[in-house]
Design a protein around this motif. Structure first.
Motif, PDB file in Angstrom:
ATOM      1  N   CYS A 121      -4.599  15.806 -11.216  1.00  9.96           N
ATOM      2  CA  CYS A 121      -5.810  14.973 -11.167  1.00  9.96           C
ATOM      3  C   CYS A 121      -5.876  14.245  -9.831  1.00  9.96           C
ATOM      4  N   GLN A 122      -7.046  14.201  -9.247  1.00 13.71           N
ATOM      5  CA  GLN A 122      -7.262  13.521  -7.971  1.00 13.71           C
ATOM      6  C   GLN A 122      -7.639  12.064  -8.217  1.00 13.71           C
ATOM      7  N   VAL A 123      -7.014  11.140  -7.519  1.00 12.58           N
ATOM      8  CA  VAL A 123      -7.366   9.726  -7.585  1.00 12.58           C
ATOM      9  C   VAL A 123      -8.343   9.444  -6.451  1.00 12.58           C
ATOM     10  N   GLU A 124      -9.521   8.997  -6.814  1.00 17.26           N
ATOM     11  CA  GLU A 124     -10.557   8.716  -5.821  1.00 17.26           C
ATOM     12  C   GLU A 124     -10.192   7.480  -4.994  1.00 17.26           C
ATOM     13  N   PRO A 125     -10.565   7.449  -3.718  1.00 16.63           N
ATOM     14  CA  PRO A 125     -10.241   6.301  -2.859  1.00 16.63           C
ATOM     15  C   PRO A 125     -10.735   4.965  -3.412  1.00 16.63           C
ATOM     16  N   TRP A 126     -11.924   4.935  -4.026  1.00 14.04           N
ATOM     17  CA  TRP A 126     -12.451   3.680  -4.570  1.00 14.04           C
ATOM     18  C   TRP A 126     -11.536   3.148  -5.670  1.00 14.04           C
ATOM     19  N   LYS A 156       0.833  -1.211   0.000  1.00 10.02           N
ATOM     20  CA  LYS A 156       0.000   0.000   0.000  1.00 10.02           C
ATOM     21  C   LYS A 156       0.863   1.254   0.000  1.00 10.02           C
ATOM     22  N   MET A 157       1.985   1.212   0.693  1.00 15.22           N
ATOM     23  CA  MET A 157       2.890   2.356   0.685  1.00 15.22           C
ATOM     24  C   MET A 157       3.374   2.618  -0.740  1.00 15.22           C
ATOM     25  N   LEU A 158       3.764   1.568  -1.442  1.00 12.01           N
ATOM     26  CA  LEU A 158       4.213   1.697  -2.824  1.00 12.01           C
ATOM     27  C   LEU A 158       3.103   2.290  -3.690  1.00 12.01           C
ATOM     28  N   LEU A 159       1.891   1.777  -3.558  1.00  6.98           N
ATOM     29  CA  LEU A 159       0.756   2.275  -4.324  1.00  6.98           C
ATOM     30  C   LEU A 159       0.531   3.763  -4.060  1.00  6.98           C
ATOM     31  N   TYR A 160       0.488   4.154  -2.791  1.00  9.28           N
ATOM     32  CA  TYR A 160       0.186   5.544  -2.473  1.00  9.28           C
ATOM     33  C   TYR A 160       1.327   6.492  -2.829  1.00  9.28           C
ATOM     34  N   GLN A 161       2.556   6.021  -2.849  1.00 14.22           N
ATOM     35  CA  GLN A 161       3.642   6.851  -3.368  1.00 14.22           C
ATOM     36  C   GLN A 161       3.383   7.157  -4.839  1.00 14.22           C
ATOM     37  N   GLY A 162       2.963   6.158  -5.596  1.00 13.43           N
ATOM     38  CA  GLY A 162       2.649   6.356  -7.010  1.00 13.43           C
ATOM     39  C   GLY A 162       1.454   7.276  -7.210  1.00 13.43           C
ATOM     40  N   ILE A 163       0.428   7.096  -6.390  1.00 12.89           N
ATOM     41  CA  ILE A 163      -0.766   7.936  -6.499  1.00 12.89           C
ATOM     42  C   ILE A 163      -0.426   9.395  -6.206  1.00 12.89           C
ATOM     43  N   ILE A 164       0.320   9.622  -5.141  1.00  5.93           N
ATOM     44  CA  ILE A 164       0.680  10.998  -4.780  1.00  5.93           C
ATOM     45  C   ILE A 164       1.521  11.650  -5.878  1.00  5.93           C
ATOM     46  N   ALA A 165       2.470  10.895  -6.432  1.00  2.88           N
ATOM     47  CA  ALA A 165       3.283  11.435  -7.524  1.00  2.88           C
ATOM     48  C   ALA A 165       2.402  11.765  -8.727  1.00  2.88           C
ATOM     49  N   PHE A 166       1.487  10.865  -9.082  1.00  5.13           N
ATOM     50  CA  PHE A 166       0.564  11.098 -10.193  1.00  5.13           C
ATOM     51  C   PHE A 166      -0.247  12.366  -9.956  1.00  5.13           C
ATOM     52  N   GLU A 167      -0.790  12.511  -8.756  1.00  3.69           N
ATOM     53  CA  GLU A 167      -1.608  13.685  -8.442  1.00  3.69           C
ATOM     54  C   GLU A 167      -0.803  14.979  -8.515  1.00  3.69           C
TER      55      GLU A 167
END
Length: 106
Positions: free
Chosen positions: A82-87, A66-77
């Motif tokens: 663009c905001q990545v929705e929690p779902w 999950k840490m890896l995923l959220y690092q990618g999401i934050i970088a993308f945002e």
């Protein structure tokens, strides 16, 4: 440490990371008897030796996927605005878990 208390343990080294999956920084089971929750920053393998030792002594263990995923999401945002929705993050995490199970046969 007071007798009977249990603690959170965070494994933040590369020990146990693929391909050297059979190692843990601490092997002593008495250490793990004091751990109620173990968090290993490593995400490959999905279950590290550290996590196995925590669970063998009755604790809960989590990996760094999950840490890896959220690092990618934050970088993308940050890069796109663009905001990545929690779902959607949850759906991506589910697919990560399925892909990993397929890849290593577990």
């Amino acid at each position: 440490m007071p007798e009977g208390e249990r603690y959170l343990a965070i494994q933040a080294t590369s020990v146990g990371m693929y391909p050297d999956c059979d190692a843990a920084v601490i092997e002593d089971p008495t250490f793990y008897k004091r751990v109620h929750t173990g968090y290993d920053l490593i995400f490959n393998p999905p279950k590290t030796r550290f996590m196995e030792l925590v669970e063998a002594q009755g604790g809960e263990a989590y990996n760094g996927a999950k840490m890896l995923l959220y690092q990618g999401i934050i970088a993308f945002e940050l890069w796109t605005g663009c905001q990545v929705e929690p779902w959607l993050a949850d759906k991506v995490y589910e697919r990560m878990q399925k892909a990993k199970k397929t890849e290593d046969g577990k």
